[in-house]
Design an enzyme around this catalytic site. Structure first.
Site, mmCIF file in Angstrom:
data_model
loop_
_atom_site.group_PDB
_atom_site.id
_atom_site.type_symbol
_atom_site.label_atom_id
_atom_site.label_comp_id
_atom_site.label_asym_id
_atom_site.label_seq_id
_atom_site.Cartn_x
_atom_site.Cartn_y
_atom_site.Cartn_z
ATOM 1 N N ASN A 82 28.717 40.070 -29.753
ATOM 2 C CA ASN A 82 28.398 38.676 -29.713
ATOM 3 C C ASN A 82 28.816 38.142 -31.117
ATOM 4 O OD1 ASN A 82 26.227 36.509 -30.879
ATOM 5 N ND2 ASN A 82 25.766 36.725 -28.865
ATOM 6 N N THR A 83 28.752 39.047 -32.149
ATOM 7 C CA THR A 83 28.951 38.548 -33.655
ATOM 8 C C THR A 83 28.256 37.420 -34.055
ATOM 9 O OG1 THR A 83 30.902 36.781 -33.452
ATOM 10 C CG2 THR A 83 31.611 39.071 -32.891
ATOM 11 N N ASP A 84 27.426 36.749 -33.324
ATOM 12 C CA ASP A 84 26.616 35.660 -34.117
ATOM 13 C C ASP A 84 25.250 35.504 -33.768
ATOM 14 O OD1 ASP A 84 26.771 33.570 -35.824
ATOM 15 O OD2 ASP A 84 27.557 31.935 -34.280
ATOM 16 N N LEU A 85 24.552 36.539 -33.661
ATOM 17 C CA LEU A 85 23.112 36.755 -33.552
ATOM 18 C C LEU A 85 22.457 36.232 -34.797
ATOM 19 C CD1 LEU A 85 22.960 40.415 -31.982
ATOM 20 C CD2 LEU A 85 22.569 37.932 -30.837
#
Length: 258
Positions: A82-85
């Site tokens: 995801n990279t953008d939690l």
């Protein structure tokens, strides 16, 4: 288009209840891509803000984080990162009862897959919002801590300060990782801090932090032992020692209340 591809891929492989926002449609107007989603409630960040940044009750945090870990584990099963939690990208399903203690629905969904990448794809080494930037399971932990503490743990936009904050909260980095890290460490063994700080304010910001166990103990009364143990497992520096999302779901923190 990356987000559309990811959302369609997730929907195609979906099994059971979804923990991710559902795409309804998409269209192109004059080279502007528009995506239609289901209607959801406020983000956990807005939920915190509406409640004057008061930490959430532990039982509510437990429900939020279990759902979050399930979503992340599912994405990892599909080799997606995801990279953008962060709390801004975790939305309550319902827009009702968004005041504590009256929150009657704890169902959440992840949004914003625009920077999501397949594990085998080339992608930037710098991902996600700066003070959440870390391996993905650590992003879960930082969102987790923000729910418990009421504010972001590593509130920084500078690399060295970020590492100094991590050492203050989690202890020193392992020697084998330091040896590979380069010039930010003095003589290859100690972080260049506070010598390398950009300002006195930066030094003070680091000094204000405490060890993880002490910080949690100040804000949480029940479930303290299991909560600290879970967070320490998720925040291990060495990836080979760190809990995965799937392993974390079996932690006693989630079963003690059953």
């Amino acid at each position: 288009m990356i987000e559309i591809d990811v959302l369609q891929h997730l929907a195609k492989n979906e099994k059971g209840t979804s923990g991710r926002v559902q795409i309804r449609n998409w269209f192109d107007i004059r080279n502007h891509i528009c995506i239609v989603f289901e209607k959801l409630g406020p983000s956990l960040f807005d939920f915190l803000k509406r409640n004057k940044y008061s930490p959430f009750p532990v039982d509510l945090v437990r429900e939020f984080v279990h759902q979050l870990l399930e979503s992340v584990a599912y994405m990892h099963d599909l080799l997606l990162i995801n990279t953008d939690l962060k709390p801004e990208n975790i939305l309550l399903v319902s827009s009702e009862y968004v005041k504590l203690p009256g929150c009657k629905s704890s169902a959440i969904k992840l949004i914003d897959f625009g920077t999501t990448a397949f594990d085998n794809q080339n992608h930037s080494s710098i991902v996600s919002t700066r003070h959440y930037r870390a391996p993905e399971i650590i992003l879960v932990s930082l969102a987790f801590l923000q729910m418990n503490l009421g504010g972001a743990l590593f509130q920084t936009h500078e690399n060295l300060e970020h590492l100094a904050m991590m050492e203050m909260v989690l202890g020193p980095l392992p020697e084998h990782m330091i040896r590979r890290a380069g010039k930010i460490f003095r003589s290859g063994s100690r972080l260049n801090w506070p010598e390398g700080a950009v300002s006195r304010e930066s030094i003070r910001a680091v000094k204000k932090l405490d060890r993880l166990k002490n910080m949690v103990s100040q804000h949480v009364e029940s479930s303290r032992y299991f909560l600290v143990d879970l967070l320490e497992g998720l925040l291990k520096y060495d990836p080979s020692e760190r809990l995965t999302a799937r392993q974390a779901l079996n932690h006693p923190f989630f079963s003690e209340s059953k």
